[in-house]
Design a protein around this motif. Structure first.
Motif, mmCIF file in Angstrom:
data_model
loop_
_atom_site.group_PDB
_atom_site.id
_atom_site.type_symbol
_atom_site.label_atom_id
_atom_site.label_comp_id
_atom_site.label_asym_id
_atom_site.label_seq_id
_atom_site.Cartn_x
_atom_site.Cartn_y
_atom_site.Cartn_z
ATOM 1 N N VAL A 221 -7.129 -2.489 9.885
ATOM 2 C CA VAL A 221 -6.608 -3.724 9.280
ATOM 3 C C VAL A 221 -6.919 -3.733 7.780
ATOM 4 C CG1 VAL A 221 -6.789 -6.241 9.226
ATOM 5 C CG2 VAL A 221 -6.720 -5.063 11.428
ATOM 6 N N GLU A 222 -8.157 -3.358 7.432
ATOM 7 C CA GLU A 222 -8.530 -3.346 6.012
ATOM 8 C C GLU A 222 -7.610 -2.420 5.209
ATOM 9 O OE1 GLU A 222 -12.665 -2.339 6.196
ATOM 10 O OE2 GLU A 222 -13.261 -4.446 6.475
ATOM 11 N N PHE A 223 -7.352 -1.229 5.766
ATOM 12 C CA PHE A 223 -6.485 -0.291 5.060
ATOM 13 C C PHE A 223 -5.080 -0.870 4.913
ATOM 14 C CE2 PHE A 223 -3.201 2.903 4.916
ATOM 15 C CZ PHE A 223 -3.630 3.710 3.886
ATOM 16 N N GLU A 224 -4.574 -1.444 6.004
ATOM 17 C CA GLU A 224 -3.197 -1.928 6.016
ATOM 18 C C GLU A 224 -3.010 -3.092 5.027
ATOM 19 O OE1 GLU A 224 -0.827 -0.390 7.162
ATOM 20 O OE2 GLU A 224 0.776 -1.878 7.088
ATOM 21 N N VAL A 225 -4.022 -3.952 4.927
ATOM 22 C CA VAL A 225 -3.944 -5.080 3.992
ATOM 23 C C VAL A 225 -3.849 -4.539 2.552
ATOM 24 C CG1 VAL A 225 -5.278 -6.975 2.983
ATOM 25 C CG2 VAL A 225 -5.098 -6.758 5.473
ATOM 26 N N GLU A 226 -4.695 -3.570 2.243
ATOM 27 C CA GLU A 226 -4.678 -2.948 0.911
ATOM 28 C C GLU A 226 -3.323 -2.303 0.640
ATOM 29 O OE1 GLU A 226 -6.856 -2.623 -1.734
ATOM 30 O OE2 GLU A 226 -7.750 -4.342 -0.674
ATOM 31 N N ARG A 227 -2.830 -1.565 1.640
ATOM 32 C CA ARG A 227 -1.565 -0.856 1.471
ATOM 33 C C ARG A 227 -0.425 -1.840 1.197
ATOM 34 N NH1 ARG A 227 3.082 0.558 3.796
ATOM 35 N NH2 ARG A 227 2.712 -0.857 5.546
ATOM 36 N N GLN A 228 -0.360 -2.906 2.009
ATOM 37 C CA GLN A 228 0.727 -3.875 1.832
ATOM 38 C C GLN A 228 0.625 -4.572 0.472
ATOM 39 O OE1 GLN A 228 1.118 -6.560 5.180
ATOM 40 N NE2 GLN A 228 1.248 -4.898 6.680
#
Ligand code: ADP
Ligand code: MG
Ligand code: ZN
Length: 469
Positions: A221-228
């Motif tokens: 989730v942390e990675f995906e939030v950063e990516r988005q």
């Protein structure tokens, strides 16, 4: 960078603790010989027909009751059509239109997270990639699953992981699932989107498939939030798609664009009758449902146990059950807590079979013997260690170890003298004002006396002998 709010909705798959699969009589068990638990039904042979396992429905209802869901009285099964080698029938029997549970939720950290629904379905087999080939194990095909779907109510990676931890614990306590994430009994798909503070519409979400540990849920989730956020910041647009989390790099990768329910051509399965669930069924299941971990948590807090300690006890159901048995046997909740936490848990190995083979009555009696000073603190430790490791009755251990303190001051005195005579240097240090050596002397005496004297008595005699020196 602009201020974004994270929005997460989860789909949690949990395998149910039934003896057999959901639509055939094959064994539902992890491991075992590859393709050993299969039959024509779960391998999708033509002409076979499914027969519903009522235990799977009962466990799904038990899950629903644990989360305060409404139970659907007239529930139906649907076919979700797609092809994949681990799905021999080319459709999965699931529930789209009338899931067995709707609504409900769970409070964590003072926030209520709503569930959309819980539905029943069958698991698929497992692909095994090995030496350039792909093999299929159908042992898991037809294992009953519930899918717990939340509303997009979660607001951070930590909160999502904590929520899953609570759901897992609730299912394990209710006997619905073994919750073993490392064996794939509990798997999570995380839907993640971000939106600007104050926005009135949710952002476009991506769905990260098959997360199988709390750590990976958090990281993904942390990675995906950063990516988005990166995509939006550079003027791009988040694409609704399904993504895979790579455990090694901690990154998510696109798998496929998001399919819609209509792509699966869901339709009611003509092979299975609708199921009517009666008040009587619900009452019976509700009556048999053990107290939920969140209710137990509040009860422990009521005893004066701290939130941290309540968490320690609840971490494993065998431990919490044992703790409760001690309280039923008349233990003071705080002394029982200290003994369980301080001593029993030092030896407890959950992987060693999740069982505590100690008589709660004996445990409580050992505590009160220690309270009244009939056995020493060390004696209590020995008793607990041996009751747990050997499953022996307390009386036998007391006899073998001579744990009951018979205040024989002559024996204490001779032990003290022996220790002092053997350690002239330490005695010298003490005389020179180094009081630290006292605890060394105490330890040596206690060892010689094997717990057969109160610490207080030893200390008195020790001090008087030292002064006399
Ligand atoms: P599907 O069946 O296609 O996966 P659902 O409507 O059942 O779609 O939603 C699946 C999950 O996605 C639910 O847990 C829901 O809370 C979550 N979800 C829906 N919209 C969003 C969003 N914008 N951001 C984050 N999660 C969302
Ligand atoms: Mg989904
Ligand atoms: Zn079968």
């Amino acid at each position: 960078m602009k201020k974004y709010i994270t929005v997460i909705g989860l789909e949690i798959h949990a395998e149910l603790l039934t003896q057999t699969k959901v639509f055939c009589g094959c064994k539902n068990s992890f491991g075992g010989r590859v393709n050993g638990n299969c039959c024509p039904v779960c391998t999708g042979m033509p002409g076979t027909l499914p027969v519903l396992n009522s235990k799977a429905v009962e466990l799904a209802i038990a899950a629903g009751l644990s989360f305060g869901c409404q139970i659907t009285r007239h529930t139906l099964w649907d076919r979700k059509n797609y092809f994949y080698p681990d799905l021999a029938k080319a459709y999965q029997i699931s529930q789209l239109y009338a899931p067995v549970c709707v609504g409900g939720g769970l409070e964590i950290g003072g926030r209520f997270i709503s569930l959309t629904r819980i539905h029943l379905e069958e698991d698929a087999g497992k692909l095994v990639h090995s030496r350039g080939a792909t093999l299929i194990d159908y042992n898991r095909a037809g294992v009953p699953l519930i899918e717990i779907v939340t509303e997009p109510d979660l607001r951070s990676a930590d909160e999502a992981a904590e929520f899953v931890e609570n759901v897992r614990r609730t299912l394990v306590y209710a006997g619905v699932s073994d919750g073993k994430m490392e064996q794939g009994s509990l798997r999570v798909d995380a839907n993640v989107s971000i939106m600007l503070e104050g926005a009135d519409k949710l952002g476009t979400r991506t769905e990260i498939k098959n997360l199988n540990s709390f750590k990976f849920i958090k990281k993904a989730v942390e990675f995906e939030v950063e990516r988005q956020a990166g995509v939006l910041e550079s003027g791009g647009r988040v694409i609704q798609e399904t993504r895979r989390f790579d455990e090694a790099s901690g990154e998510t990768f696109s798998m496929r664009s998001k399919e819609d329910a209509q792509d699966y051509r869901y339709f009611p399965d003509p092979d299975i009758l609708p199921l009517i669930i009666s008040d009587c069924d619900i009452e019976r299941i509700s009556r048999d449902l053990p107290e939920s971990p969140s209710k137990r948590f509040s009860r422990y807090i009521g005893y004066g146990v701290s939130a941290t300690d309540a968490g320690v006890i609840l971490e494993n159901k065998a431990v919490a059950d044992f703790y409760d048995a001690c309280i039923r046997a008349g233990a003071n909740p705080i002394s029982a807590l200290n003994a369980v936490k301080g001593e029993l848990l030092r030896h407890f190995k959950p992987e060693g079979g999740d069982k505590i083979d100690v008589s709660p009555t004996d445990f409580v009696r050992a505590l009160s013997l220690a309270d009244s000073g009939e056995i020493s603190g060390n004696g209590l430790k020995t008793a607990i260690r041996r009751m747990y490791a050997e499953g022996k009755p307390l009386d036998e251990i007391i006899k073998e170890e001579g744990l009951i303190i018979k205040e024989d001051s002559a024996a204490v005195r001779s032990a003290v003298l022996e220790v002092l005579n053997q350690n002239p240097k330490a005695v010298e240090q003490y005389k020179n004002g180094d009081v630290k050596v006292l605890s060394f002397f105490m330890g040596q005496c206690a060892r010689l006396l094997k717990g057969a004297a109160h610490a207080k008595t030893i200390q008195e005699i020790l001090l008087s002998e030292l002064t006399a020196k």
